[in-house]
Each structure stands twice: as structure tokens, then as C-alpha cells.
Design a protein around this motif. Structure first.
Motif, mmCIF file in Angstrom:
data_model
loop_
_atom_site.group_PDB
_atom_site.id
_atom_site.type_symbol
_atom_site.label_atom_id
_atom_site.label_comp_id
_atom_site.label_asym_id
_atom_site.label_seq_id
_atom_site.Cartn_x
_atom_site.Cartn_y
_atom_site.Cartn_z
ATOM 1 N N GLY A 124 -10.362 -4.169 -18.983
ATOM 2 C CA GLY A 124 -9.069 -4.699 -18.567
ATOM 3 C C GLY A 124 -9.136 -6.101 -17.986
ATOM 4 O O GLY A 124 -8.254 -6.932 -18.252
ATOM 5 N N THR A 125 -10.173 -6.384 -17.203
ATOM 6 C CA THR A 125 -10.301 -7.724 -16.617
ATOM 7 C C THR A 125 -10.463 -8.779 -17.699
ATOM 8 O O THR A 125 -9.833 -9.848 -17.665
ATOM 9 C CB THR A 125 -11.493 -7.778 -15.652
ATOM 10 O OG1 THR A 125 -11.237 -6.909 -14.544
ATOM 11 C CG2 THR A 125 -11.717 -9.189 -15.128
ATOM 12 N N SER A 126 -11.305 -8.494 -18.698
ATOM 13 C CA SER A 126 -11.512 -9.434 -19.797
ATOM 14 C C SER A 126 -10.215 -9.672 -20.570
ATOM 15 O O SER A 126 -9.872 -10.818 -20.912
ATOM 16 C CB SER A 126 -12.591 -8.899 -20.742
ATOM 17 O OG SER A 126 -12.724 -9.734 -21.875
ATOM 18 N N LEU A 127 -9.464 -8.611 -20.820
ATOM 19 C CA LEU A 127 -8.229 -8.742 -21.592
ATOM 20 C C LEU A 127 -7.175 -9.536 -20.826
ATOM 21 O O LEU A 127 -6.474 -10.375 -21.406
ATOM 22 C CB LEU A 127 -7.690 -7.363 -21.959
ATOM 23 C CG LEU A 127 -8.595 -6.498 -22.852
ATOM 24 C CD1 LEU A 127 -7.897 -5.191 -23.201
ATOM 25 C CD2 LEU A 127 -9.000 -7.232 -24.113
ATOM 26 N N THR A 128 -7.052 -9.283 -19.529
ATOM 27 C CA THR A 128 -6.060 -10.032 -18.745
ATOM 28 C C THR A 128 -6.443 -11.503 -18.640
ATOM 29 O O THR A 128 -5.568 -12.379 -18.621
ATOM 30 C CB THR A 128 -5.899 -9.438 -17.334
ATOM 31 O OG1 THR A 128 -7.177 -9.367 -16.689
ATOM 32 C CG2 THR A 128 -5.294 -8.055 -17.396
ATOM 33 N N GLN A 129 -7.741 -11.800 -18.595
ATOM 34 C CA GLN A 129 -8.178 -13.193 -18.571
ATOM 35 C C GLN A 129 -7.828 -13.887 -19.882
ATOM 36 O O GLN A 129 -7.400 -15.044 -19.886
ATOM 37 C CB GLN A 129 -9.680 -13.261 -18.307
ATOM 38 C CG GLN A 129 -10.064 -12.910 -16.877
ATOM 39 C CD GLN A 129 -11.561 -12.814 -16.659
ATOM 40 O OE1 GLN A 129 -12.344 -12.792 -17.619
ATOM 41 N NE2 GLN A 129 -11.986 -12.753 -15.413
ATOM 42 N N GLN A 130 -7.999 -13.170 -21.000
ATOM 43 C CA GLN A 130 -7.623 -13.761 -22.287
ATOM 44 C C GLN A 130 -6.116 -13.974 -22.371
ATOM 45 O O GLN A 130 -5.653 -14.951 -22.966
ATOM 46 C CB GLN A 130 -8.086 -12.842 -23.422
ATOM 47 C CG GLN A 130 -9.587 -12.738 -23.577
ATOM 48 C CD GLN A 130 -9.968 -11.818 -24.715
ATOM 49 O OE1 GLN A 130 -9.614 -12.069 -25.879
ATOM 50 N NE2 GLN A 130 -10.688 -10.749 -24.404
ATOM 51 N N PHE A 131 -5.367 -13.085 -21.774
ATOM 52 C CA PHE A 131 -3.904 -13.167 -21.818
ATOM 53 C C PHE A 131 -3.354 -14.198 -20.834
ATOM 54 O O PHE A 131 -2.192 -14.580 -20.920
ATOM 55 C CB PHE A 131 -3.311 -11.790 -21.513
ATOM 56 C CG PHE A 131 -1.841 -11.675 -21.770
ATOM 57 C CD1 PHE A 131 -1.341 -11.673 -23.063
ATOM 58 C CD2 PHE A 131 -0.946 -11.552 -20.715
ATOM 59 C CE1 PHE A 131 0.017 -11.566 -23.308
ATOM 60 C CE2 PHE A 131 0.419 -11.434 -20.947
ATOM 61 C CZ PHE A 131 0.904 -11.443 -22.252
ATOM 62 N N SER A 132 -4.213 -14.668 -19.912
ATOM 63 C CA SER A 132 -3.742 -15.543 -18.826
ATOM 64 C C SER A 132 -3.185 -16.870 -19.318
ATOM 65 O O SER A 132 -2.429 -17.528 -18.607
ATOM 66 C CB SER A 132 -4.867 -15.791 -17.823
ATOM 67 O OG SER A 132 -5.932 -16.505 -18.424
ATOM 68 N N SER A 133 -3.538 -17.290 -20.536
ATOM 69 C CA SER A 133 -2.975 -18.541 -21.052
ATOM 70 C C SER A 133 -1.479 -18.394 -21.330
ATOM 71 O O SER A 133 -0.754 -19.390 -21.401
ATOM 72 C CB SER A 133 -3.701 -18.971 -22.324
ATOM 73 O OG SER A 133 -3.601 -17.976 -23.328
#
Length: 378
Positions: free
Chosen positions: A262-271
Motif C-alpha cells: 500500500g505504501t508503494s502504491l500511494t507513493q506512485q499515486f501521489s503525483s
């Protein structure tokens, strides 16, 4: 071992069998206890008398059955289950029959010092106890941690839970709360809960995948939690998918967690939208955001590839998906099934069921309660 010690150990084991039969059965007759435990009726009768005298068991009038039935006494005590996540702590309070009496959830930084985390859990537990109508003693505490715990009980992966590195967690919990304690990996406890009370009821072997900020797996093989010889079985999140892949928080590259956590996915979505929690990110996907949906679909397929390896090696009947990411439902599970179909032998893929955890994000805390019940001295 002397004959006296052998007899005492056998009697203690029989007491535990009777107590567990009562926990699982609610109100049951002594004949039913004898059948479920394979103990002689006279042995059951004597143990029940001892437990009644000790205030652990009540006798009640049988409803439609001959004679009285027995149950765990509500005044016999309570246990606590504590689940430390990467960003939260959840505390559940239960009676000795395993009935959840109350629950509380609070945010918690991943880099918290273990003493601060335990003190927060202690204050949450105290509030829950205050809400009870009567004063009953705390008998034990179970704790789940999102980190590998070695066979000697020491947490030795500072990159995953830095504030607990080198800590004998079971000793720390027992000393703070003043009662027996059990500490385990949170995915193991989630597996225990789902196997006993959730999606895994009725199967003999299953895997529980906790997909939240990170990824962990709990394994139930032939009805028992499998921890491995060094106590760290189930670290699926750090299975290497691509050795040239993105850097993982553990220091390696291309871990499953770097692709599907989840942390990796939210970081990718942060843009697109920054500052989201994993739950909020999942909500965006469920609400129809195309970018969030694509990330979760891709994560599902990565998980399915890892699940295929797990299925081919261990042969579980069922793979249960829990944690915050499981709130995406079929959006995630369809990818897991597709990955399983692509990467496992056809007979294995066809016979390995994939299901969402029925206890939701409460699975590790409920498992911690069950661990606490196992630690109760009777």
C-alpha cells in the motif's frame, strides 16, 4: 520426569482441553465436552468441579438438554488483543469465552519507540476496561507486530519496525501489563483468526495475505500456524520479483512489497493526489479513479504471481486476502486469481480458492485475542 510430574502435566493438559472446549462451544454439557475432547466422562466431571470451585466455570440450567450445562464464567477474567500496524494500533478486549467486549483504534507512527507504543496500547486498554459494568481481572495479553520475530522472540529487522529492534517483545509486554503474554507476527495472528472464525473455517491448510502498508503472510498447515525453524516463515512481501526493480524499504530491490504494498502504491499515486493514507487511496479506486484502479489491478497480478509460488510449494486449499488493500474487493482479488492462473500449474490454480478476509482489518487483533486466550493459566 517423575511419575508425579507426569500425572500433574497430564492433568494440566486435560484441564486445558476442557477449558478450550468451553471456549469454542459456549454453553455445553459435560457429555458434549467428553465427546469433543475424547476424555472420560468421570475425568471431565472432576475437572469441571475444580473449574467451578475456582470461579472459572458456571453451571446453568440446560435448555432442552438433560441436566445442567456449563460455560466460561463471565467473572473469570478478560484478555486483551493488541495489533500494531505500520500506522495504527488496535486494542480488543474479550472475555475468556472469546467474545469481543470492546475495541479501540488509534493512529501510530511507524518509527515509534516500542515503549511509547505499548504505553498507548495500555491507556487504550484501560479506557476499554473502564467501560465494563463490573471489575474483572486481566488474565493475559496477545500482541501482533508487523515484523519478523525470531524463534527466540527478538525482533531483528529494524528496517521494518525500527523502534522495536533488538527487543524481547513478549517480555516487554508481560512486564508492562503484569500478566502472561503472547507475541507473534501480525499476519500469523490474522491467519489464526480467519482459520478459526473467518473465511478459513472448515479447511485444513490456508494462507492469509495481509496487504496493507506492507505485505505479510500467515500460514496454517494441517490446522496449525507454521512459523518455520527460525520463526520467520511468511515474509512474502520481501520475495524478489525483479532484482533490478525499485528499491524496497528493506534495502533490497524489486521486492513484492515495492510493487504491491500500500505504501508503494500511494507513493506512485501521489503525483495525482498527495498525502493519502492507504485506506483513502483504496477508496479512490473503489470510487472509480482510473489511475488508482490500474495500480490496484497491477498489484493484484503481482500478488497472484507470488501466490502461485506459495500454492505450488505448500498446497493450501485457500488463500485469504486481508488488510487495508483488501477493501478494494474484486478489483484486487481478480488480479490475484489471474496471476495464480498464469503462474501456477492448472490443477493447482483450479483447486486453490482465493477469498477476502471475512473479519476485515480486525483479523490480526482478533488473532491476538486468541493468542491471549492460549496464554491464560487455569
Amino acid at each position: 520426569m517423575t511419575g508425579r510430574h507426569t500425572t500433574a502435566a497430564l492433568r494440566a493438559q486435560n484441564r486445558r482441553l476442557v477449558f478450550e472446549a468451553l471456549q469454542h462451544g459456549g454453553e455445553v454439557s459435560q457429555a458434549e465436552i467428553a465427546r469433543s475432547t475424547s476424555l472420560a466422562p468421570a475425568t471431565v466431571s472432576n475437572i469441571v468441579k475444580e473449574l467451578v470451585a475456582g470461579g472459572v466455570v458456571d453451571t446453568v440450567a440446560g435448555a432442552g438438554r438433560r441436566g445442567a450445562v456449563v460455560r466460561v464464567a463471565r467473572s473469570a477474567g478478560i484478555v486483551a488483543g493488541v495489533d500494531f500496524g505500520h500506522a495504527h494500533v488496535r486494542v480488543c478486549l474479550a472475555d475468556l469465552g472469546g467474545t469481543i467486549l470492546g475495541s479501540e483504534l488509534a493512529p501510530l507512527d511507524n518509527d515509534h519507540d516500542y515503549r511509547d507504543g505499548l504505553k498507548l496500547a495500555q491507556s487504550m486498554l484501560e479506557r476499554l476496561v473502564e467501560q465494563l459494568d463490573t471489575a474483572v481481572p486481566l488474565r493475559s495479553v496477545g500482541v501482533g507486530l508487523p515484523a519478523p520475530i525470531s524463534a527466540d522472540g527478538i525482533i531483528n529487522s529494524g528496517s521494518i519496525l525500527p523502534g522495536w529492534i533488538g527487543v524481547d517483545a513478549q517480555l516487554a509486554v508481560s512486564e508492562l501489563f503484569g500478566v502472561p503474554a503472547r507475541v507473534d507476527n501480525d499476519a500469523n495472528l490474522g491467519a489464526l483468526a480467519e482459520y478459526a472464525e473467518g473465511a478459513g473455517r472448515g479447511v485444513r491448510s490456508m494462507a492469509y495475505l495481509k496487504i496493507s502498508s506492507g505485505i505479510g503472510a500467515g500460514l496454517v498447515l494441517d490446522g496449525k500456524i507454521f512459523r518455520g525453524g527460525i520463526g520467520t516463515a511468511g515474509e512474502l512481501g520481501h520475495l524478489t520479483m525483479d532484482e533490478d526493480g525499485p528499491l524496497c524499504r528493506c534495502g533490497s530491490r524489486g521486492c513484492l512489497e515495492a510493487y504491491a504494498g500500500g505504501t508503494s502504491l500511494t507513493q506512485q499515486f501521489s503525483s495525482f493526489e498527495s498525502g493519502l493514507t492507504v485506506r483513502e487511496f483504496v477508496s479512490r479506486a473503489v470510487e472509480g479513479d482510473l489511475g488508482a484502479r490500474r495500480l490496484i489491478e497491477d498489484a493484484g497480478r503481482h500478488l497472484g504471481r507470488a501466490a502461485a509460488a506459495l500454492a505450488q510449494i505448500l498446497g493450501p486449499e485457500l488463500i485469504v486476502v486481508g488488510g487495508d488493500m483488501a477493501e478494494a474487493g474484486e478489483l484486487l482479488l481478480a488480479g490475484v486469481r489471474d496471476g495464480l492462473r498464469r503462474h501456477a500449474l492448472e490443477p493447482i490454480a483450479l483447486r486453490t480458492e482465493v477469498a477476502r478476509a471475512t473479519l476485515g482489518d480486525r483479523s490480526p487483533a482478533v488473532g491476538a485475542v486468541r493468542a491471549a486466550l492460549e496464554a491464560v493459566t487455569i
